[in-house]
Design a protein around this motif. Structure first.
Motif, PDB file in Angstrom:
ATOM      1  N   ASP A   1       0.838  -1.199   0.000  1.00  0.00           N
ATOM      2  CA  ASP A   1       0.000   0.000   0.000  1.00  0.00           C
ATOM      3  C   ASP A   1       0.878   1.257   0.000  1.00  0.00           C
ATOM      4  O   ASP A   1       2.107   1.170   0.099  1.00  0.00           O
ATOM      5  CB  ASP A   1      -0.954  -0.029   1.203  1.00  0.00           C
ATOM      6  N   LYS A   2       0.247   2.418  -0.084  1.00  0.00           N
ATOM      7  CA  LYS A   2       0.964   3.686  -0.279  1.00  0.00           C
ATOM      8  C   LYS A   2       2.004   4.012   0.804  1.00  0.00           C
ATOM      9  O   LYS A   2       1.872   3.604   1.943  1.00  0.00           O
ATOM     10  CB  LYS A   2      -0.060   4.824  -0.302  1.00  0.00           C
ATOM     11  N   ASN A   3       3.016   4.778   0.409  1.00  0.00           N
ATOM     12  CA  ASN A   3       3.976   5.417   1.323  1.00  0.00           C
ATOM     13  C   ASN A   3       4.820   4.461   2.162  1.00  0.00           C
ATOM     14  O   ASN A   3       5.224   4.807   3.262  1.00  0.00           O
ATOM     15  CB  ASN A   3       3.265   6.375   2.290  1.00  0.00           C
ATOM     16  N   VAL A   4       5.051   3.251   1.670  1.00  0.00           N
ATOM     17  CA  VAL A   4       5.825   2.283   2.453  1.00  0.00           C
ATOM     18  C   VAL A   4       7.265   2.247   1.933  1.00  0.00           C
ATOM     19  O   VAL A   4       7.510   2.357   0.743  1.00  0.00           O
ATOM     20  CB  VAL A   4       5.177   0.881   2.371  1.00  0.00           C
ATOM     21  N   ASP A   5       8.209   2.121   2.851  1.00  0.00           N
ATOM     22  CA  ASP A   5       9.617   1.910   2.505  1.00  0.00           C
ATOM     23  C   ASP A   5       9.944   0.441   2.748  1.00  0.00           C
ATOM     24  O   ASP A   5       9.729  -0.056   3.851  1.00  0.00           O
ATOM     25  CB  ASP A   5      10.516   2.740   3.435  1.00  0.00           C
ATOM     26  N   ILE A   6      10.463  -0.240   1.744  1.00  0.00           N
ATOM     27  CA  ILE A   6      10.875  -1.630   1.938  1.00  0.00           C
ATOM     28  C   ILE A   6      12.392  -1.616   2.084  1.00  0.00           C
ATOM     29  O   ILE A   6      13.111  -1.227   1.166  1.00  0.00           O
ATOM     30  CB  ILE A   6      10.451  -2.504   0.736  1.00  0.00           C
ATOM     31  N   ASP A   7      12.865  -2.033   3.248  1.00  0.00           N
ATOM     32  CA  ASP A   7      14.292  -1.944   3.556  1.00  0.00           C
ATOM     33  C   ASP A   7      15.158  -2.815   2.649  1.00  0.00           C
ATOM     34  O   ASP A   7      14.689  -3.767   2.050  1.00  0.00           O
ATOM     35  CB  ASP A   7      14.530  -2.365   5.010  1.00  0.00           C
ATOM     36  N   GLU A   8      16.435  -2.493   2.649  1.00  0.00           N
ATOM     37  CA  GLU A   8      17.405  -3.289   1.887  1.00  0.00           C
ATOM     38  C   GLU A   8      17.336  -4.755   2.278  1.00  0.00           C
ATOM     39  O   GLU A   8      17.131  -5.081   3.446  1.00  0.00           O
ATOM     40  CB  GLU A   8      18.833  -2.785   2.181  1.00  0.00           C
ATOM     41  N   ASN A   9      17.529  -5.609   1.296  1.00  0.00           N
ATOM     42  CA  ASN A   9      17.615  -7.065   1.500  1.00  0.00           C
ATOM     43  C   ASN A   9      16.350  -7.716   2.067  1.00  0.00           C
ATOM     44  O   ASN A   9      16.374  -8.887   2.417  1.00  0.00           O
ATOM     45  CB  ASN A   9      18.796  -7.436   2.407  1.00  0.00           C
ATOM     46  N   THR A  10      15.264  -6.983   2.180  1.00  0.00           N
ATOM     47  CA  THR A  10      14.019  -7.583   2.686  1.00  0.00           C
ATOM     48  C   THR A  10      13.497  -8.590   1.668  1.00  0.00           C
ATOM     49  O   THR A  10      13.577  -8.370   0.467  1.00  0.00           O
ATOM     50  CB  THR A  10      12.941  -6.485   2.849  1.00  0.00           C
ATOM     51  N   GLU A  11      12.945  -9.674   2.155  1.00  0.00           N
ATOM     52  CA  GLU A  11      12.328 -10.622   1.247  1.00  0.00           C
ATOM     53  C   GLU A  11      10.881 -10.827   1.660  1.00  0.00           C
ATOM     54  O   GLU A  11      10.603 -11.188   2.805  1.00  0.00           O
ATOM     55  CB  GLU A  11      13.096 -11.951   1.249  1.00  0.00           C
ATOM     56  N   LEU A  12       9.948 -10.570   0.758  1.00  0.00           N
ATOM     57  CA  LEU A  12       8.526 -10.727   1.057  1.00  0.00           C
ATOM     58  C   LEU A  12       7.901 -11.596  -0.026  1.00  0.00           C
ATOM     59  O   LEU A  12       8.115 -11.379  -1.209  1.00  0.00           O
ATOM     60  CB  LEU A  12       7.816  -9.373   1.077  1.00  0.00           C
ATOM     61  N   ARG A  13       7.106 -12.572   0.420  1.00  0.00           N
ATOM     62  CA  ARG A  13       6.575 -13.518  -0.551  1.00  0.00           C
ATOM     63  C   ARG A  13       5.169 -13.947  -0.174  1.00  0.00           C
ATOM     64  O   ARG A  13       4.919 -14.367   0.954  1.00  0.00           O
ATOM     65  CB  ARG A  13       7.516 -14.736  -0.578  1.00  0.00           C
ATOM     66  N   GLY A  14       4.229 -13.799  -1.089  1.00  0.00           N
ATOM     67  CA  GLY A  14       2.893 -14.359  -0.896  1.00  0.00           C
ATOM     68  C   GLY A  14       2.666 -15.389  -1.977  1.00  0.00           C
ATOM     69  O   GLY A  14       3.623 -15.864  -2.573  1.00  0.00           O
ATOM     70  N   ASN A  15       1.404 -15.736  -2.250  1.00  0.00           N
ATOM     71  CA  ASN A  15       1.163 -16.522  -3.449  1.00  0.00           C
ATOM     72  C   ASN A  15      -0.092 -16.046  -4.144  1.00  0.00           C
ATOM     73  O   ASN A  15      -0.796 -15.167  -3.647  1.00  0.00           O
ATOM     74  CB  ASN A  15       1.181 -18.033  -3.174  1.00  0.00           C
TER      75      ASN A  15
END
Lengths: 371, 381
Positions: free
Chosen positions: A343-357
């Motif tokens: 969603d809006k205005n989010v910072d995803i930090d370095e090396n973060t891994e996010l996974r859904g399906n």
């Protein structure tokens, strides 16, 4: 063609899409890279020459009011008629759409139109409503209801009204709810055409009976008493009422045939608020494929099979796949995202891994000011 | 009448003949630039971002596109109750009519417009420069010095100084003399064509200049030298940052290419000093499965299936599969079909390049006129 006004009824169930509606109604969820859900139906109305639209909203509408402004982007910033926004001042559980419309009857009385189009916002489509009007007037019926035939009723259109239509005569025999038991169904698109007098009748009937009934139920209660005409819509439709349908609808827009049908029509453009962003910059070393990308982005990493809103930065080494990234998100170096909705205005930090399906996309909620 | 502290006038009547085909149908300030803008958007956005709410735009050469673009000034927040944007073309009066004969004459003919607002200061701008500047800082310098006129200047390399109007200053920044395109420049401070005048003084000099039949009625040639001659206090305001007068096809092309870095000097992505322009309702750009993109600016509504390398692509452009666009500027609504090579070219609005054609030789810049359909195969310059 008679003179029509429109009522956009935003009493849409948010039960299965809560992650995206904590700060906004369904109508103002960003979709398709640069639009909001409501842009589609609003543009459909405007493209049919309707210049008087009342929007009846029942929940936290700050984001909606901000998006709509004076209605200028839809050419509804008019001296006469134009856009009207009505919403509950207080969150009263006893309120329903019927009551809200009743409370604003003066608006309906004062409008000079004799006919009304009543519709919802969450049915994403590009529809020639003037054709629906022609069919309605030719039929001589009291009410025209628009529907679509789906082969995915077990996956989409959750809890939407379904219609029982006589295959021989086309007559409406009854209405129910889609509880997902089978794949095929005639789903009501929640678009109704009737006279203003008929609408007024419904409003007064509703308040004398009970204020707890959904307005559309009152209409379907009259099957057998009033003459219903049905109009089948054959274009692309998606109902944005679950997280998975939201995800699927965005992904559908990566198909050039779907996007041509939905928002590349020269005769019926989809209008939205203007943001003044520069063009998107693709920096050497980036890799972008099969994606819908808004202006104002800086792409240095990898973007594949995704939908990006305005002002999204994808830094070096970052990778975004099968994801939906809303406005003003920064994806820092070497972050890896797959099947996520940010969603809006989010910072995803370095090396973060996010996974859904595909069926359970991971939703990262809008950055809250208090955090 | 409500008094305005400073009113801006944008000189936008020039033809820009050295831009060739680009100004065949429109004035130079209306030429498209940077992927979605027109050149005048820089001056207008600067005004808006500097808090100037009253802007007159002086038009003369082929003003239709420019007038349509400006409209009532909504994109720049210049549709105001008092002030806002006013388009000022030459006009007829009881004594007959006259074209704008020079920059000073154009302003002189609009003294009535200025008097309406009774401003203390007048800001004179060119509508054809690429830069971002806070005019409030320049005004602060002007008032602090108590000057009659303040001229924005930029340091140019000595070798190029003879192409500009050069200001010679003393140690305090006061202008001692002005030389238009000097053969042997004594300074490297070039005039940017941006002036702030104390209005009461300017009016006086404009009236005297208007009576002088031998005058060219030009700020640089007549008004500034007259002020210096009379011992008025003129100061140079040094601007540091990106500034370009896109006078020729080459400099126009270069200025566009200057935008293709994330940290470009124009600061296109600077959020607190946005560039505003007229935007339509266009969908987002679609980047196809086989597309290759390198150092390029691409705008909304584009469908990119091929390769775009070091280029600026305006809204609504289609680039077919296996096509390659290099070092080029492709304007609104162009269609580049499959297997096409576009090299170091400027494609004006609505050009169609049919499949399996090539445009540009990669050495000289090829400019393809508006609406042309290139077919027949083979090489085209």
């Amino acid at each position: 063609m008679k003179d029509y006004m429109a009522i956009l009824n935003l009493a849409e169930s948010e039960n299965d899409i809560r992650a995206l509606t904590t700060n906004r109604p369904i109508a103002s969820i960003p979709i398709g890279s640069r639009y909001r859900v409501i842009d589609f139906m609003l543009s459909n109305l405007v493209n049919a020459g309707i210049g008087n639209v009342g929007i009846f909203s029942d929940s936290n509408s700050r984001s909606l009011a901000d998006h709509l402004g004076t209605g200028k982007p839809w050419d509804l910033g008019r001296k006469n008629d134009g856009l009207f926004l009505f919403n509950h001042g207080l969150c009263n559980l006893m309120y329903t759409d019927s009551k809200l419309i009743k409370n604003n009857m003066e608006y309906i009385y004062r409008s000079k139109s004799s006919e009304v189009i009543l519709c919802s916002s969450y049915m994403i489509c590009n529809m020639d409503i003037s054709d629906v009007i022609r069919a309605h007037e030719a039929s001589g019926a009291d009410i025209t209801v628009v529907y679509t035939h789906t082969k995915n009723a077990d996956k989409e259109f959750s809890n939407c009204f379904t219609l029982d239509i006589d295959p021989e005569t086309g007559d409406l025999r009854g209405a129910g709810k889609n509880i997902g038991v089978g794949p095929e169904a005639d789903v009501c698109m929640e678009i109704f055409l009737m006279t203003k007098d008929k609408l007024t009748d419904f409003v007064y009937k509703s308040t004398s009976l009970t204020s707890l009934t959904n307005f559309y139920n009152l209409i379907f209660d009259q099957i057998g008493n009033l003459r219903f005409n049905t109009y089948k819509f054959d274009g692309y439709v998606s109902c944005i009422n679950t997280v998975s349908s939201y995800f699927k609808s965005n992904m559908d827009m990566l198909d050039i045939d779907v996007s041509n049908d939905l928002f590349r029509s020269a005769e019926r453009p989809i209008f939205t608020k203007i943001k003044d962003e520069p063009p998107t910059l693709y920096v050497k070393g980036c890799s972008t494929s099969n994606s819908l990308i808004a202006d104002g982005c800086i792409i240095k990493g990898k973007v594949k099979d995704s939908v990006l809103g305005r002002y999204v930065d994808v830094e070096e080494g970052a990778s975004v796949e099968n994801s939906i990234i809303l406005q003003n998100v920064r994806i820092h170096k070497n972050a890896r995202l797959s099947h996520v909705i940010i969603d809006k205005n989010v910072d995803i930090d370095e090396n973060t891994e996010l996974r859904g399906n595909e069926f359970f996309p991971l939703v990262i909620e809008k950055k809250n000011l208090l955090r | 009448m409500i008094h305005k502290n400073m009113v801006a006038l944008i000189l936008a009547g020039g033809q820009g003949s050295r831009l060739g085909a680009m100004t065949k149908k429109t004035a130079k300030p209306a030429v498209r630039f940077g992927g979605k803008y027109r050149i005048i958007d820089f001056a207008l956005s600067n005004c808006s971002n500097s808090g100037i709410d009253t802007v007159g735009i002086l038009t003369q050469y082929k003003p239709q596109q420019l007038s349509t673009h400006i409209g009532i000034g909504t994109p720049w927040d210049l549709d105001r109750v008092h002030g806002g944007v006013t388009i000022l073309p030459p006009y007829m009066s009881e004594a007959g009519g006259d074209w704008y004969r020079g920059t000073a004459n154009a302003v002189y003919q609009n003294i009535t417009f200025l008097d309406q607002y009774n401003p203390t200061y007048v800001l004179i701008l060119s509508g054809d420069h690429i830069y971002k500047m806070d005019y409030r800082e320049m005004l602060a310098a002007h008032t602090a010095a108590g000057a009659t006129a303040t001229i924005a200047v930029i340091d140019v390399p000595l070798g190029e100084a003879s192409r500009f109007g050069i200001m010679n200053t003393d140690g305090t920044g006061r202008i001692t003399s002005f030389e238009e395109k000097p053969k042997n420049p004594k300074s490297t401070l070039a005039s940017m064509g941006i002036y702030i005048f104390t209005y009461a003084d300017l009016k006086k000099y404009l009236k005297v200049d208007a009576l002088d039949e031998k005058s060219d009625n030009d700020f640089g040639k007549n008004i500034i030298p007259a002020m210096l001659g009379a011992g008025e206090k003129l100061i140079a305001y040094r601007f540091e940052g990106y500034w370009k007068d896109v006078g020729t096809v080459e400099s126009y092309w270069e200025a566009n290419m200057d935008l293709l870095k994330a940290d470009n000097d124009v600061k296109l992505f600077q959020n607190d000093w946005k560039l505003y322009t007229v935007t339509g309702s266009i969908p987002s750009q679609y980047i196809g499965p086989e597309a290759i993109l390198k150092d390029s600016l691409i705008s909304e509504g584009c469908v990119i299936m091929g390769e775009v390398d070091h280029s600026v692509i305006f809204p609504g452009v289609t680039i077919g599969a296996n096509s390659r666009v290099v070092d080029s500027i492709v304007m609104e609504g162009c269609t580049i079909e499959e297997n096409v090579i576009v090299n170091k070219s400027i494609l004006l609005e609505g050009v169609t390049v049919k499949a399996s054609n090539a445009v540009g030789d990669g050495r000289e810049i090829a400019v393809i006129e508006e609406g042309r359909v290139l077919s027949g195969g083979g090489f085209m310059k």
